[in-house]
Design a protein around this motif. Structure first.
Motif, PDB file in Angstrom:
ATOM      1  N   UNK B 112      24.561  14.616  -4.322  1.00 16.66           N
ATOM      2  CA  UNK B 112      25.063  15.850  -4.943  1.00 16.66           C
ATOM      3  C   UNK B 112      24.088  16.260  -6.017  1.00 16.66           C
ATOM      4  N   UNK B 113      23.500  17.430  -5.852  1.00 15.74           N
ATOM      5  CA  UNK B 113      22.667  17.953  -6.908  1.00 15.74           C
ATOM      6  C   UNK B 113      23.560  18.466  -8.030  1.00 15.74           C
ATOM      7  N   UNK B 114      22.975  18.599  -9.201  1.00 15.04           N
ATOM      8  CA  UNK B 114      23.750  18.911 -10.401  1.00 15.04           C
ATOM      9  C   UNK B 114      24.407  20.284 -10.315  1.00 15.04           C
ATOM     10  N   UNK B 115      23.796  21.175  -9.553  1.00 16.87           N
ATOM     11  CA  UNK B 115      24.452  22.463  -9.279  1.00 16.87           C
ATOM     12  C   UNK B 115      24.131  22.904  -7.867  1.00 16.87           C
ATOM     13  N   UNK B 116      24.973  23.778  -7.335  1.00 16.81           N
ATOM     14  CA  UNK B 116      24.775  24.357  -6.002  1.00 16.81           C
ATOM     15  C   UNK B 116      24.888  23.339  -4.875  1.00 16.81           C
ATOM     16  N   UNK B 117      25.591  22.219  -5.125  1.00 13.73           N
ATOM     17  CA  UNK B 117      25.893  21.270  -4.054  1.00 13.73           C
ATOM     18  C   UNK B 117      27.379  21.380  -3.727  1.00 13.73           C
ATOM     19  N   UNK B 123      35.007  20.488  -0.412  1.00 17.78           N
ATOM     20  CA  UNK B 123      34.445  21.843  -0.585  1.00 17.78           C
ATOM     21  C   UNK B 123      34.172  22.174  -2.057  1.00 17.78           C
ATOM     22  N   UNK B 124      34.369  21.180  -2.917  1.00 16.51           N
ATOM     23  CA  UNK B 124      34.107  21.388  -4.341  1.00 16.51           C
ATOM     24  C   UNK B 124      32.602  21.634  -4.552  1.00 16.51           C
ATOM     25  N   UNK B 125      32.301  22.556  -5.459  1.00 18.39           N
ATOM     26  CA  UNK B 125      30.908  22.907  -5.723  1.00 18.39           C
ATOM     27  C   UNK B 125      30.508  22.371  -7.095  1.00 18.39           C
ATOM     28  N   UNK B 126      29.269  21.926  -7.234  1.00 18.73           N
ATOM     29  CA  UNK B 126      28.822  21.451  -8.542  1.00 18.73           C
ATOM     30  C   UNK B 126      28.287  22.617  -9.377  1.00 18.73           C
ATOM     31  N   UNK B 127      28.545  22.523 -10.680  1.00 13.69           N
ATOM     32  CA  UNK B 127      28.076  23.527 -11.636  1.00 13.69           C
ATOM     33  C   UNK B 127      27.204  22.828 -12.677  1.00 13.69           C
TER      34      UNK B 127
END
Lengths: 347, 347
Positions: B112-117, B123-127
């Motif tokens: 999981x990248x820190x954002x846009x993953x 389906x949760x998105x990283x910010x």
């Protein structure tokens, strides 16, 4: 001087022909070798036809030499009359630069190749192995085991070391998945050597009809490289890929098959470069695209000993010297399994 | 859930704007971090503008995060309230694959990248770090030394590790001649880090006016890369060249400057590939063209400790969050020395 019977290219446009040269009288560090067999490398054709633009004529090609010592100079300790020996792509180097000290004489700025090299001072030119004898400094003479298949040992001196060296340099390990691109003189040696290193060897070829032969030589799998589906199945699975094809071709399709930290090694230099590589294929899996050039003398001896231990020789077709021009034409059509070797008794 | 103030891209065409998101409630392995500073990486612009085609909106960019622990979950042993910490490009990975076990989580298939993953299941998105706080699994939280220059530590979390990792991986040694191509956010970190590794650092740049600054940062020499004569003087002299330029450019001109066995490493992925490389430049000197992608968490900690020991931080321009869109425009003109860092007190 020693009058020596050879086959030489007198001109880039004409067939090779019988020609007499003079070898130097052996000095105290020299070994005088009666040549028994000489393999034919594709380089010989490029050079005899001046395709790389730096050929010196007359030229006596040949750098896959196996023979027997006729006489050894006073300071020669390692060899004596009657010993079986080999000579590869190099016959001299400065001996003092970092490359020489690191035992990679092939990178020495003043390396003398076995043929078509000119001494900058004396202007003397080297003449290769399509000859009945050769005189070589002992440092560049290799020990060869007496075997019934002496002719088939000759190609190890170039095709063998060119493929052994990168497999060692990038530390191929037992169980690793190793790809070999192209099943010719170099490729078939790579298969045998990588198999002896206990790798899981996979051959890439465009010719479906090479499959059975690839497996006979030691490949566990054969992939038809222009079948995209078949290629895709092997994505991210290779530890090392040795690319022996000297014609321009797509490198990315192989890079994609490497694991993270995998290495792809080129040993051929095509006339036209390969299409541009996608940098993402290197960056996103930390892959390496590398090159390798024959191998040093110490490593060539190591390779010969390794091959003797594992009973590895080249698959060859032995020919008389007067067949040389026909052999060249057949090589251009890839019509040889896998190396022509000249029986020098026929000279 | 924790309401969190951010600056977000709501659409690839519009400027970033104030936006409130919900962070998850910290679990037992989570660290809740008050963000103090966040660096701006060029990747943020690519992603906010959907230039790579896989952006998810709304998007909160930012992966060069430095902050202070607000609360630590029950199972968190390494961090406690008040500790200074960092978060880089990754916030989670599977933890069980070979890449994770080898401490190179950046290559894990489910990183999981820190954002846009997006989590494939939830389906949760990283910010990311353009926010007043973040909640991160302790495994992906780094220790940061308390320093007066905390803002200047933030860029180490991406620009620092991206340049440190290849210098370590290809074993740059004291005294080696190391080239750095491009003097931007990554390049200026590479100069400082390679200098601290006691390398002889040479900067390649097309801008004559960067010379003085390159030397101030630690370069011993500066080469104007479009001056062919100047380049030719350095042929065969480099041990390692780190290429930080993400635009398409000629690679051969740098390969030629490497010694035998030298390595050139790409860390950027341009939209258009670099022109085709001459295979002879790899083969004839056994050179390596390689790629590298950020670095694993363990190595990121090692880099932070190395930089703290050697007093290395980034050269930065601190900005308030409402300057972000102007900062993006200036970055596109390379008008920053060398990294913008957002002071998150201004959010």
């Amino acid at each position: 001087m020693i009058p020596t019977k050879t086959y030489a290219a007198l001109d880039p446009k004409k067939p090779l022909t019988a020609f007499t040269i003079q070898r130097r009288k052996p000095g105290k560090n020299d070994v005088h070798i009666k040549i028994l067999f000489c393999g034919i490398c594709h380089t010989d054709i490029h050079q005899a036809r001046n395709e790389w633009g730096h050929s010196i004529f007359p030229m006596v090609p040949g750098h896959e030499i196996v023979g027997q010592v006729v006489a050894a100079g006073a300071s020669v300790k390692k060899f004596k009359k009657g010993d079986y020996v080999g000579v590869g792509c190099m016959v001299d180097s400065c001996g003092t630069c970092k490359d020489c000290k690191d035992h990679v004489e092939q990178f020495c700025n003043t390396v003398s190749y076995t043929y078509n090299s000119q001494d900058p001072k004396t202007k003397e030119v080297t003449y290769g192995g399509y000859a009945d004898s050769i005189v070589v400094n002992q440092k560049f003479v290799l020990r060869v085991s007496k075997t019934a298949k002496l002719a088939a040992v000759a190609p190890l001196l170039c095709a063998g070391i060119t493929t052994y060296s990168p497999l060692k340099k990038w530390k191929v390990q037992p169980g690793q998945k190793v790809g070999v691109v192209g099943l010719g003189g170099l490729g078939h040696m790579a298969v045998k050597i990588a198999k002896a290193m206990k790798a899981h060897v996979v051959v890439f070829t465009t010719s479906n009809n090479k499959s059975a032969d690839a497996k006979r030589l030691g490949a566990k799998e054969v992939i038809i490289s222009n079948n995209a589906n078949e290629m895709a199945k092997h994505a991210l699975s290779f530890d090392f890929i040795l690319d022996t094809v000297a014609a321009s071709h797509d490198i990315d399709q192989y890079l994609n098959l490497l694991k993270r930290d995998g290495t792809m090694c080129l040993v051929g230099v095509p006339n036209a470069p390969h299409p541009a590589v996608n940098p993402g294929n290197l960056v996103l899996k930390r892959r390496q695209l590398v090159g390798s050039l024959i191998g040093g003398i110490k490593e060539t001896q190591e390779m010969l000993d390794f091959c003797a231990k594992h009973k590895i020789v080249s698959d060859i077709e032995t020919i008389p010297i007067n067949y040389i021009n026909t052999a060249y034409e057949r090589m251009l059509k890839s019509d040889v399994k896998y190396r022509f070797v000249i029986d020098m008794q026929t000279i």
